[in-house]
Design a protein around this motif. Structure first.
Motif, PDB file in Angstrom:
ATOM      1  N   LYS A 168       0.797  -1.098   0.059  1.00 17.04           N
ATOM      2  CA  LYS A 168      -0.055  -0.146  -0.034  1.00 17.04           C
ATOM      3  C   LYS A 168       0.896   1.249  -0.072  1.00 17.04           C
ATOM      4  CE  LYS A 168      -3.974  -1.865   2.288  1.00 17.04           C
ATOM      5  NZ  LYS A 168      -4.944  -1.858   3.519  1.00 17.04           N
ATOM      6  N   LYS A 169       0.218   2.290  -0.454  1.00 20.38           N
ATOM      7  CA  LYS A 169       1.090   3.367  -0.565  1.00 20.38           C
ATOM      8  C   LYS A 169       1.013   4.112   0.763  1.00 20.38           C
ATOM      9  CE  LYS A 169       1.539   3.662  -5.161  1.00 20.38           C
ATOM     10  NZ  LYS A 169       2.785   3.349  -5.637  1.00 20.38           N
ATOM     11  N   THR A 170       1.980   4.502   1.184  1.00 26.14           N
ATOM     12  CA  THR A 170       2.205   5.158   2.560  1.00 26.14           C
ATOM     13  C   THR A 170       2.151   6.733   2.504  1.00 26.14           C
ATOM     14  OG1 THR A 170       4.687   5.474   2.409  1.00 26.14           O
ATOM     15  CG2 THR A 170       4.126   3.357   3.088  1.00 26.14           C
ATOM     16  N   LYS A 171       1.690   7.115   3.768  1.00 25.15           N
ATOM     17  CA  LYS A 171       1.582   8.536   4.025  1.00 25.15           C
ATOM     18  C   LYS A 171       2.719   9.330   3.234  1.00 25.15           C
ATOM     19  CE  LYS A 171      -1.655   8.444   8.034  1.00 25.15           C
ATOM     20  NZ  LYS A 171      -1.927   8.679   9.354  1.00 25.15           N
ATOM     21  N   GLU A 172       4.078   8.763   3.655  1.00 25.51           N
ATOM     22  CA  GLU A 172       5.094   9.332   3.124  1.00 25.51           C
ATOM     23  C   GLU A 172       5.286   9.540   1.614  1.00 25.51           C
ATOM     24  OE1 GLU A 172       5.128   6.991   5.095  1.00 25.51           O
ATOM     25  OE2 GLU A 172       5.794   8.079   7.183  1.00 25.51           O
ATOM     26  N   HIS A 173       4.775   8.503   0.854  1.00 27.47           N
ATOM     27  CA  HIS A 173       4.602   8.340  -0.559  1.00 27.47           C
ATOM     28  C   HIS A 173       3.692   9.501  -0.930  1.00 27.47           C
ATOM     29  CE1 HIS A 173       2.909   6.983  -4.393  1.00 27.47           C
ATOM     30  NE2 HIS A 173       4.296   6.775  -4.732  1.00 27.47           N
ATOM     31  N   LYS A 174       2.624   9.836  -0.340  1.00 28.73           N
ATOM     32  CA  LYS A 174       1.534  10.567  -0.767  1.00 28.73           C
ATOM     33  C   LYS A 174       1.931  12.070  -0.286  1.00 28.73           C
ATOM     34  CE  LYS A 174      -2.494   7.495   0.204  1.00 28.73           C
ATOM     35  NZ  LYS A 174      -3.600   7.515   0.928  1.00 28.73           N
ATOM     36  N   SER A 175       2.805  12.309   0.476  1.00 31.35           N
ATOM     37  CA  SER A 175       3.086  13.296   0.983  1.00 31.35           C
ATOM     38  C   SER A 175       4.312  13.891  -0.079  1.00 31.35           C
ATOM     39  CB  SER A 175       4.104  13.473   2.347  1.00 31.35           C
ATOM     40  OG  SER A 175       2.910  13.427   3.404  1.00 31.35           O
ATOM     41  N   SER A 176       5.248  12.973  -0.605  1.00 29.33           N
ATOM     42  CA  SER A 176       6.271  13.115  -1.462  1.00 29.33           C
ATOM     43  C   SER A 176       5.740  13.540  -3.019  1.00 29.33           C
ATOM     44  CB  SER A 176       6.996  11.981  -1.430  1.00 29.33           C
ATOM     45  OG  SER A 176       7.927  11.812  -2.612  1.00 29.33           O
ATOM     46  N   LEU A 177       4.519  12.747  -3.201  1.00 22.22           N
ATOM     47  CA  LEU A 177       3.896  13.018  -4.334  1.00 22.22           C
ATOM     48  C   LEU A 177       3.257  14.660  -4.460  1.00 22.22           C
ATOM     49  CD1 LEU A 177       2.775  12.381  -7.100  1.00 22.22           C
ATOM     50  CD2 LEU A 177       0.882  11.232  -6.023  1.00 22.22           C
ATOM     51  N   MET A 178       2.568  14.784  -3.310  1.00 19.25           N
ATOM     52  CA  MET A 178       2.088  16.166  -3.400  1.00 19.25           C
ATOM     53  C   MET A 178       2.987  17.188  -3.347  1.00 19.25           C
ATOM     54  SD  MET A 178      -0.936  15.437  -0.456  1.00 19.25           S
ATOM     55  CE  MET A 178      -1.312  17.296  -0.525  1.00 19.25           C
ATOM     56  N   SER A 179       4.292  16.875  -2.734  1.00 24.47           N
ATOM     57  CA  SER A 179       5.222  18.086  -2.752  1.00 24.47           C
ATOM     58  C   SER A 179       5.814  18.287  -4.262  1.00 24.47           C
ATOM     59  CB  SER A 179       6.463  17.528  -1.804  1.00 24.47           C
ATOM     60  OG  SER A 179       6.017  17.594  -0.494  1.00 24.47           O
ATOM     61  N   GLU A 180       5.921  17.085  -4.933  1.00 28.45           N
ATOM     62  CA  GLU A 180       6.466  17.253  -6.187  1.00 28.45           C
ATOM     63  C   GLU A 180       5.467  17.909  -7.179  1.00 28.45           C
ATOM     64  OE1 GLU A 180       8.615  14.018  -9.389  1.00 28.45           O
ATOM     65  OE2 GLU A 180       7.681  13.114  -7.388  1.00 28.45           O
ATOM     66  N   LEU A 181       4.163  17.393  -7.062  1.00 30.63           N
ATOM     67  CA  LEU A 181       3.126  18.364  -7.899  1.00 30.63           C
ATOM     68  C   LEU A 181       3.342  19.653  -7.733  1.00 30.63           C
ATOM     69  CD1 LEU A 181       0.111  15.634  -7.187  1.00 30.63           C
ATOM     70  CD2 LEU A 181       0.821  16.812  -9.566  1.00 30.63           C
ATOM     71  N   GLN A 182       3.426  20.148  -6.268  1.00 34.01           N
ATOM     72  CA  GLN A 182       3.344  21.498  -6.200  1.00 34.01           C
ATOM     73  C   GLN A 182       4.768  22.212  -6.627  1.00 34.01           C
ATOM     74  OE1 GLN A 182       2.930  21.501  -1.676  1.00 34.01           O
ATOM     75  NE2 GLN A 182       0.834  21.268  -1.934  1.00 34.01           N
ATOM     76  N   VAL A 214      -5.506  12.774  -4.690  1.00 31.29           N
ATOM     77  CA  VAL A 214      -3.990  13.229  -3.878  1.00 31.29           C
ATOM     78  C   VAL A 214      -3.703  14.309  -4.775  1.00 31.29           C
ATOM     79  CG1 VAL A 214      -1.774  12.538  -3.675  1.00 31.29           C
ATOM     80  CG2 VAL A 214      -3.566  10.945  -3.180  1.00 31.29           C
ATOM     81  N   MET A 215      -3.864  14.264  -6.327  1.00 31.74           N
ATOM     82  CA  MET A 215      -3.475  15.099  -7.149  1.00 31.74           C
ATOM     83  C   MET A 215      -4.206  16.505  -7.116  1.00 31.74           C
ATOM     84  SD  MET A 215      -2.459  13.536 -10.934  1.00 31.74           S
ATOM     85  CE  MET A 215      -4.314  12.805 -11.270  1.00 31.74           C
ATOM     86  N   ALA A 216      -5.547  16.473  -6.842  1.00 31.94           N
ATOM     87  CA  ALA A 216      -6.341  17.489  -6.415  1.00 31.94           C
ATOM     88  C   ALA A 216      -6.100  18.286  -5.294  1.00 31.94           C
ATOM     89  CB  ALA A 216      -8.096  17.031  -6.451  1.00 31.94           C
ATOM     90  N   LYS A 217      -5.800  17.436  -4.270  1.00 24.11           N
ATOM     91  CA  LYS A 217      -5.582  18.121  -2.832  1.00 24.11           C
ATOM     92  C   LYS A 217      -4.314  18.874  -3.071  1.00 24.11           C
ATOM     93  CE  LYS A 217      -4.940  16.757   2.039  1.00 24.11           C
ATOM     94  NZ  LYS A 217      -5.002  15.866   3.055  1.00 24.11           N
ATOM     95  N   ALA A 218      -3.032  18.175  -3.758  1.00 30.07           N
ATOM     96  CA  ALA A 218      -1.905  18.724  -3.938  1.00 30.07           C
ATOM     97  C   ALA A 218      -1.953  20.373  -4.664  1.00 30.07           C
ATOM     98  CB  ALA A 218      -0.897  18.282  -4.700  1.00 30.07           C
ATOM     99  N   LEU A 219      -2.958  20.454  -5.521  1.00 32.68           N
ATOM    100  CA  LEU A 219      -3.176  21.712  -6.408  1.00 32.68           C
ATOM    101  C   LEU A 219      -3.961  22.752  -5.667  1.00 32.68           C
ATOM    102  CD1 LEU A 219      -3.700  20.526 -10.050  1.00 32.68           C
ATOM    103  CD2 LEU A 219      -1.568  20.908  -8.676  1.00 32.68           C
ATOM    104  N   GLY A 220      -4.991  22.021  -4.482  1.00 31.93           N
ATOM    105  CA  GLY A 220      -5.839  22.821  -3.940  1.00 31.93           C
ATOM    106  C   GLY A 220      -7.281  23.155  -4.648  1.00 31.93           C
TER     107      GLY A 220
END
Length: 244
Positions: A17-31, A73-79
Motif C-alpha cells: 500500500k502507498k504510505t503517507k510518506e509516499h503521498k506527501s512526497s507526491l504532493m510536494s512534487e506536484l506543487q 491526491v493530485m487535487a489536494k496537492a493543487l488545492g
C-alpha cells in the motif's frame, strides 16, 4: 493448538500500500512542478496502456512533467478552493480532476501541445470488454498470422490453443486449418476474453491508445481554459484512426 506453518497461505498478488510518506512526497512534487512550469494540463486516456504512456513521457522528457496518480491526491496537492490552492487559479483545474485523468506541466505553448496530442495515436490489441471496431472473419484454409511479413500460418504446436479459443481446426500437412470461415467478432459487439486473445494471436489491433486534453491552467493569468471539443472521441475504438 497453534496453526502449522506449512498450512499458511501466502498471496503472491499482494501489492504494498502507498504510505503517507509516499503521498506527501507526491504532493510536494506536484506543487514543485506547479511553481516550475507555466502551464498545467488536465488530460484523460483512452485504452490505457502503461507502455504507451511511458512513450509519451519519454517523448516529452525535458520539456514536460507528467503525473498519472490518484485523483484525490493530485487535487489536494493543487488545492480545491481559493483558500487552499497552491497557486492562483489552480483550484479551477483541481475541481475537474475526476475519474482516470492525468496532469502535465509544461512551458510549451498550448497550440503546439494540442496539435501534438491530436497526432499521437498508438494502435493496440483489444481486451475483454472492449467493443469490436470491425468484424473479423478468418477464411477457410490455413490459420494465418497477419502481422508477419509476409503472413505465415500458425505452427503445429499452437493448434491446441487455437481450438481452446473456439476454432474448429484440423491439421493439414502440419498446419492448423479451417474447413469453413470462422467469424471471430462482429462490429460493435463486446469482446469476450477468448475473442480478444484470438485477435491478439493473429495480430489484429482493434483499439487505439490516445490522450484527450481537457483544459489547461496558465500561471501568467491564473485562468483555466477549457479545450473546445476536448477529451476523447465518443467511440474510443474508432476504426478510422486505425487506417490513418
Amino acid at each position: 493448538m497453534p496453526k502449522s506453518r506449512r498450512s499458511k497461505v501466502v498471496s503472491l498478488t499482494q501489492v504494498a500500500k502507498k504510505t503517507k510518506e509516499h503521498k506527501s512526497s507526491l504532493m510536494s512534487e506536484l506543487q514543485e512542478n506547479a511553481e516550475k512550469w507555466r502551464y498545467c494540463w488536465l488530460f484523460e486516456v483512452g485504452n490505457m496502456r502503461n507502455s504507451h504512456l511511458s512513450t509519451v513521457r519519454q517523448l516529452w522528457k525535458g520539456t514536460a512533467r507528467i503525473f498519472f496518480a490518484k485523483g484525490k491526491v493530485m487535487a489536494k496537492a493543487l488545492g480545491t478552493s481559493p483558500e487552499e490552492e497552491h497557486r492562483v487559479g489552480l483550484h479551477k483545474l483541481a475541481n475537474q480532476i475526476k475519474g482516470q485523468v492525468g496532469i502535465m506541466f509544461t512551458d510549451t505553448e498550448p497550440q503546439e501541445v494540442v496539435e501534438w496530442f491530436a497526432d499521437f495515436k498508438q494502435p493496440d490489441f483489444a481486451r475483454a470488454g472492449n467493443k469490436a471496431s470491425r468484424a473479423v472473419v478468418l477464411p477457410a484454409g490455413p490459420v494465418m498470422r497477419i502481422y508477419s511479413d509476409p503472413p505465415e500460418p500458425f505452427p503445429h504446436n499452437e493448434e491446441p490453443q487455437l481450438r481452446k479459443l473456439g476454432l474448429t481446426t484440423h491439421m493439414n500437412k502440419g498446419v492448423p486449418t479451417l474447413n469453413a470461415p470462422h467469424k471471430i467478432c462482429e462490429k460493435g459487439k463486446t469482446l469476450t476474453s477468448e475473442q480478444a486473445q484470438l485477435l491478439k494471436l493473429i495480430g489484429e489491433r482493434m483499439v487505439v491508445f490516445r490522450v484527450g486534453l481537457l483544459c489547461h491552467w496558465d500561471s501568467a493569468t491564473g485562468e483555466v481554459a477549457q479545450l473546445e471539443g476536448g477529451g476523447l472521441p465518443g467511440d474510443e475504438n474508432d476504426d478510422e484512426s486505425m487506417s490513418e
